[in-house]
Each structure stands twice: as C-alpha cells, then as structure tokens.
Write a protein that holds these residues in place. Sequence first.
Motif: not given
Length: 269
Positions: A86-95
């Motif tokens: 989880s600390g390595w993941i970036n979401l775009n967008p998050s919702f």
Amino acid sequence: MNKTRLLFAAFIVIFSGTKLTAQDFEVAPVRLDYNVEPGESQNRTVTIKNHGNRKETFTIRMNDFLVQRDGSLELLPSGSTRNSISGWINLNPSFVELQPNESATIQVNLQAPADDYSAKWGIMSFFTTAEQTAFTADRDLATGVSVSGRIDIYLFYNPRTGDPGRVEIGNLREVASKNDDERLFAVNLDNPGEKIMNTKVYLIASNLQTGEEHKFRTIDVVSYPQTARIVELGLPDTLPPGRYALAAILDYPGSASLKGTQIMINVEE
C-alpha cells in the motif's frame, strides 16, 4: 436493516473471467502484477463501470492480507504487514463519480524504493456509497453512510531480479475425507525466500507391481514469502487395486527440476 445483514450484502461478489461484478458495477482487471526493479516505477490501469440507473460515487481503499496455513485470507489494515504494497501505490483518482453506464479509468502507479527486493502484495477495494436520510439510516450504524457494494482486486509485486525464490514440499500424509468417492491427502509447502511463487501441485501414483503411473488433477497454489501452506489433494476411487508409491509433485517457474515427497499406500478392492 440489521448490521449483520448489511455487512453480508457488502461482500456479495460474482467472479466472471477477467472482471468482477458486485451489484450494479464492475471492475477490470481482477489482478495487477508489477515487476520493475527497485528504484523504478510502473503504471497499471483499472476500469470501473457503473451499470446502475443512478449516479454513484465510488471510493477506493487499500488493505493488506495474510494467507493462513489452510489457504484462507486474513484481511488487515493497509501498512500493517511486512510485505504491504500500500505504501508503494499512488491512485489517480482515489474516488470517482459515474453517471449510469459511464466508466472511468484509475491509474495505479507503483514506485519501488531502491534496494528493496522483497515481494509485496495487497488488496484494492472499490466501494459504492449511498448517503442515507434520517428515515432510512440504520440505527445500528454510527454514520450516515452505508456500504452497499464492494469489489476487491489483488496487487502483486515481484522484482525481475534479486532472490530467485524457492518452495519446498514435504510431509505427505492421508487425512480424513468428506467424500466417499475419493481419499484425501495433505502436503506442506514452505516458501523460505522473498518472492511470490506461482506453483503447481499434483499427485502421481505408481503401481509397484506393474510400474503403471497415474497422474491426477493439478492444483495451482500461490506461495507467499516466509509462509507455510497446507495443500489438500484428492485421490479418486478409480485407481485400480494394488500397492502404490504415491508422490506429491511440486513444480514452479525457475525450478531446475521437479520436487516431491512420497509415501506407500494400498488400494483395496
């Protein structure tokens, strides 16, 4: 609505091929794999589609999980395990907000820190939330937001280099079977390395008198670093009577040869 029934409804998920569908939305693909070297980044995409007849807001949350010896999953908060992704993941967008029949693409970027060659894994959960009015709010809930649908997809990271990974197999034994038409055997799988290993396990019975071999159904087993698994293998009652050498065979990519463990069994008429 009873809270237990509400939570149960949130976990109703139908598996179908490369996508997952829960109530009125779907997510694809169901698995994301990353294999970049430490210090590099890699991007994957996930598509979410609203099949409902109203606008929906979808939120995304990361979770960790551990695999128990019996193969069951224990869901844990993000960042709570040694191999959390989880600390390595970036979401775009998050919702996202989607109109009926509208879809959106989520960018799921992994940034691998330098000098860390250990495998990572986790779950990305998609929720649809519905604000409740004073007339519909469940008295058992502390908030005015009810989880009305959920889909989980799995994320895995295995660097291309580093520890090649290995899995050991042993302690083949017969265990109680619930089916009258087969005998059941259990075997231990141990992963002492730092990589997630996709393995195949199956039984071979060799008749000690005739030399005839019988190979049985192959089971795919994901073996996680620093974990042990108990795998159960069925032996159908179609095996002819006789005395056999029964071997549980382990195969996985990168292994120079097959591994196995063996016992002797009798098949009565």
